[in-house]
Scaffold this motif. Sequence first.
Motif, PDB file in Angstrom:
ATOM      1  N   GLU A 150      18.235 -15.956  99.115  1.00 47.60           N
ATOM      2  CA  GLU A 150      19.334 -16.724  98.741  1.00 47.60           C
ATOM      3  C   GLU A 150      20.587 -16.130  98.228  1.00 47.60           C
ATOM      4  N   ILE A 151      20.381 -15.226  97.350  1.00 48.00           N
ATOM      5  CA  ILE A 151      21.409 -14.305  96.807  1.00 48.00           C
ATOM      6  C   ILE A 151      22.293 -13.495  98.057  1.00 48.00           C
ATOM      7  N   GLY A 152      21.261 -13.007  99.050  1.00 46.28           N
ATOM      8  CA  GLY A 152      21.880 -12.050 100.280  1.00 46.28           C
ATOM      9  C   GLY A 152      21.630 -10.565  99.705  1.00 46.28           C
ATOM     10  N   MET A 153      21.301  -9.770 100.730  1.00 48.82           N
ATOM     11  CA  MET A 153      21.012  -8.480 100.586  1.00 48.82           C
ATOM     12  C   MET A 153      22.253  -7.741 100.571  1.00 48.82           C
ATOM     13  N   PRO A 154      22.275  -6.694  99.839  1.00 44.28           N
ATOM     14  CA  PRO A 154      21.391  -6.171  98.853  1.00 44.28           C
ATOM     15  C   PRO A 154      20.989  -6.654  97.566  1.00 44.28           C
ATOM     16  N   VAL A 155      19.744  -6.519  97.179  1.00 46.26           N
ATOM     17  CA  VAL A 155      19.267  -6.988  95.724  1.00 46.26           C
ATOM     18  C   VAL A 155      19.037  -5.938  94.820  1.00 46.26           C
TER      19      VAL A 155
END
Length: 681
Positions: A150-155
Amino acid sequence: MFSTVLVANRGEIAVRVIRTLRELGVRSVAVFSDADADARHVREADTAVRIGPAPAAESYLSVERLLDAARRTGAEAVHPGYGFLAENAGFARACAEAGLVFIGPPAEAISLMGDKIRAKETVAAAGVPVVPGSSGSGLTDAQLASAAREIGMPVLLKPSAGGGGKGMRLVRDESLLADEIAAARREARASFGDDTLLVERWIDRPRHIEIQVLADGHGDVVHLGERECSLQRRHQKIIEEAPSVLLDEETRAAMGEAAVQAARSCGYVGAGTVEFIVPGNNPSSYYFMEMNTRLQVEHPVTELITGLDLVEWQLRVASGVRLPCSQADITLTGHAIEARVCAEDPARGFLPSGGTVLALHEPQGGGVRTDSGLSEGVPVGSTYDPMLSKVIAYGPDRPTALARLRAALADTVVLGVPTNAGFLRRLLAHPAVAAGELDTGLVEREADGLVPEGVPEEVYAAAALLRQAPAAPAGWVDPFSVPSGWRLGGTPAETFHHFRVPGHDPVRVGLRAGAEGTAALTFGHAGDREEAADACGPMPSPRGAGPARLVEASGRRVVVEVDGLTHTFGLAASPHGVWLGRDGDTWHVQDHDPVEASLGGAGRSGVDTLAAPMPGTVTVVKVAVGDEVAAGQSLLVVEAMKMEHVISAPHSGTVTELDVTAGATVAMDQILAVVAPKEEA
């Protein structure tokens, strides 16, 4: 002020705290495990108490044994240093219940800020900006993976319970989330006893800037400026400086006020650090990451630019004294930079190292300070954190401080244990570092170029000349007893020596005696199999250098002249060779027998064999004898100094030997397994 303080730690921080206690006239009590019986902090304290065997869980992490040591020695207070139990709320409460003053913040503040999820929620409510990420505690692997998508890569995966980069994982490929979450949980559980994770957005090319705060028990809170901590490797800081070249006065004041508000939001008392992540292209957009509820490793740079002893003020605040100054009274003067010297070998991929300190020189004075837990003759193992010492330089400006620190690292000698001192010296000379153009990924991007590809030929020359030099004579020496290659009425013979430096291919050095004590040198490859049949045969493609001469050799120093250039090394003997050191770099030049290396490892040598890259403990075994494996498949995990190293299959094939089980302790280069190629299985 207290009369007796127990230091619940080891190594350089214990030595550092003991120094201030001595200056204040306070009796110091050191604690030690069996592994540290001869350690420097034990010798420098007024009293020392054994608290258990080497494993930290049975010694430095044992609350009961620490409290018993305090009771037996009459301590009134406990200084936890950093690491171990420094941020353990349970330990702080146990100290209070035992009638001891915990020299740190209240247990409630430790508990709140030690939970990164609650900490973010608390400071956000106080108006401090936070990094976007997952919400809620106790997320399952599936929930973490969902939040990451949900945040999107990279994490960035982070343990909720800890700090210092332990267990942190940067994930750029969504398909690797499951493996990385599992690895992060293992590391978090091993380091902090808690495998709760959170996930945050990764900011590319960020800068890591932290604010030092100091609070008393009367409601006063001040900040002592910032520290730039962007030079990191594997999320571990290796160089820190104060102040940061990135911040202007307006941003510095705003971040300082945000740090003060974060400290107030949790009822903080004592010395602490509020850490921010800052986009390098927009310093005014800073985000709270975490608060370290303890003294930081890098506190000396703040001490040097403020003139304050932070350990002293920890003690005074803990004894009830009010802060003597307001924010307006805090001034920052000059520039200070610190380098962390660690037991790791850059030539072997920065793997943790170990050994016995055979020779030691640590610079002090002239704008240089070394905080160290080292002493000669003491072993360095893989049980604890790899940091050995910190070299700190101060100057009126940043270029002066940088130059002094580079010179100090070149003057640092630790023989017997490979360290990163030479790597740090080269890093400080990097154009981006000199210009202050930093980010947390710089070291990883540039690391390969900061590690020399090979061993300088003068290192092998020094080893060969030492090997051939006669013992120091006390009078006449029989020339026929000197192994110089000299012959009566004949051509001087060439003598061959075979050497190996770990992490590099073996080398053969030939010496042919020349005029006036000189020797002609030749260098060639000393492979195992190629030369097994005739160890002293012709060298393949030899290259010459010379003339060479041994100028001086003593117990601590060797000087050689090669082709008109003079080279000086620190020197220490080892059972199988010599240690040589120069400009922060060290080389263990070992004797190498091509025949033995080839024949002695029959059936267990070459690319089929998997050996331990470092001394440590096998934590995971994923295969059994007879298993079919694919190239690159993870087979075992070895842990040392709180770092994990995955042992992977060198090629597709079958596991034909497996010599270890989970929990086994292994030495460097010990055989772990053998994987026969598919066609030979």
